[in-house]
Scaffold this motif. Structure first.
Motif, PDB file in Angstrom:
ATOM      1  N   GLU A  38      25.530  57.524  39.324  1.00 49.98           N
ATOM      2  CA  GLU A  38      25.072  56.891  40.562  1.00 49.98           C
ATOM      3  C   GLU A  38      23.938  55.908  40.266  1.00 49.98           C
ATOM      4  O   GLU A  38      23.276  55.989  39.232  1.00 49.98           O
ATOM      5  CB  GLU A  38      24.594  57.959  41.552  1.00 49.98           C
ATOM      6  N   GLU A  39      23.695  55.019  41.198  1.00 49.29           N
ATOM      7  CA  GLU A  39      22.659  53.994  41.026  1.00 49.29           C
ATOM      8  C   GLU A  39      21.256  54.601  40.998  1.00 49.29           C
ATOM      9  O   GLU A  39      20.398  54.175  40.236  1.00 49.29           O
ATOM     10  CB  GLU A  39      22.752  52.970  42.158  1.00 49.29           C
ATOM     11  N   SER A  40      21.017  55.582  41.860  1.00 51.80           N
ATOM     12  CA  SER A  40      19.707  56.219  41.878  1.00 51.80           C
ATOM     13  C   SER A  40      19.888  57.711  42.108  1.00 51.80           C
ATOM     14  O   SER A  40      20.825  58.130  42.790  1.00 51.80           O
ATOM     15  CB  SER A  40      18.815  55.603  42.957  1.00 51.80           C
ATOM     16  N   TRP A  41      18.984  58.488  41.522  1.00 52.22           N
ATOM     17  CA  TRP A  41      19.075  59.935  41.622  1.00 52.22           C
ATOM     18  C   TRP A  41      17.807  60.604  41.143  1.00 52.22           C
ATOM     19  O   TRP A  41      17.042  60.037  40.360  1.00 52.22           O
ATOM     20  CB  TRP A  41      20.259  60.492  40.830  1.00 52.22           C
ATOM     21  N   ILE A  42      17.615  61.803  41.651  1.00 50.31           N
ATOM     22  CA  ILE A  42      16.648  62.742  41.098  1.00 50.31           C
ATOM     23  C   ILE A  42      17.456  63.995  40.802  1.00 50.31           C
ATOM     24  O   ILE A  42      18.102  64.544  41.694  1.00 50.31           O
ATOM     25  CB  ILE A  42      15.507  63.050  42.083  1.00 50.31           C
ATOM     26  N   ILE A  43      17.452  64.408  39.549  1.00 48.88           N
ATOM     27  CA  ILE A  43      18.196  65.606  39.162  1.00 48.88           C
ATOM     28  C   ILE A  43      17.185  66.654  38.713  1.00 48.88           C
ATOM     29  O   ILE A  43      16.408  66.426  37.786  1.00 48.88           O
ATOM     30  CB  ILE A  43      19.238  65.318  38.070  1.00 48.88           C
ATOM     31  N   ASP A  44      17.220  67.778  39.406  1.00 45.41           N
ATOM     32  CA  ASP A  44      16.296  68.880  39.195  1.00 45.41           C
ATOM     33  C   ASP A  44      16.999  69.984  38.418  1.00 45.41           C
ATOM     34  O   ASP A  44      17.902  70.630  38.944  1.00 45.41           O
ATOM     35  CB  ASP A  44      15.830  69.373  40.574  1.00 45.41           C
ATOM     36  N   GLY A  45      16.633  70.159  37.153  1.00 43.94           N
ATOM     37  CA  GLY A  45      17.172  71.260  36.363  1.00 43.94           C
ATOM     38  C   GLY A  45      17.829  70.813  35.074  1.00 43.94           C
ATOM     39  O   GLY A  45      17.791  69.641  34.711  1.00 43.94           O
TER      40      GLY A  45
END
Length: 175
Positions: free
Chosen positions: A59-66
């Motif tokens: 995806e163009e933007s994201w925050i992935i936690d973990g």
């Protein structure tokens, strides 16, 4: 900041940090625990987890936690423009995780898409295992010049200060 990887041991406030950043920066937040654990805290098949995590990072933007599977973590770190490594002293992770565990049992609600918290044994074994991986994680997040995009948070005070700086700096940009 448009692609942010948030990693670190359990009980360190990663999910809360990710949600605050996501709201402020208007970026979707994805929780790895929601795909890597099936109901009852049973592990999901690694290939399915990897597929979902790879889709998120495309995806163009994201925050992935973990975390997730190790090869996927490496590719995520390469694609991230910001890596946030929550690396508090073990006693802090242990204390915060214990408080979360007790609150979850009392309030009868959990995290990671689960209806109940994991067994305390599973939780504390995971905390110990991730703590033992600290040097490998630090190597992973700094290899190939990644240290230039690393935010290494070593205390709750560091986290609060960094988050305040981000929200103040981007106040006019995100809204």
């Amino acid at each position: 900041m448009r692609r942010i990887a948030v990693i670190g041991n359990g009980g360190g406030g990663k999910s809360t940090l990710a949600r605050v950043l996501g709201r402020h920066l208007q970026i979707p937040v994805h929780e790895v625990d929601k795909v890597q654990w099936l109901p009852g805290w049973r592990r999901a098949p690694l290939d399915e987890v990897a597929h979902t995590l790879e889709a998120w990072t495309s995806e163009e933007s994201w925050i992935i936690d973990g975390f997730g599977p190790w090869p996927v973590i490496d590719r995520r770190m390469a694609r991230a423009d910001t890596i946030v490594y929550v690396d508090f002293p073990f006693r802090t992770h242990l204390w915060w995780a214990a408080k979360r565990q007790i609150n979850s049992l009392v309030q009868r609600r959990a995290w990671g898409g689960q209806s109940a918290p994991p067994s305390s044994l599973l939780l504390f074994r995971t905390l110990r295992r991730v703590h033992a991986m600290r040097f490998d994680l630090l190597e992973l997040v700094t290899k190939g010049g990644r240290d230039a995009k690393l935010v290494h948070l070593r205390s709750p005070r560091d986290m609060a200060r960094w988050l305040s700086d981000v929200t103040q700096t981007t106040a006019g940009v995100a809204g």
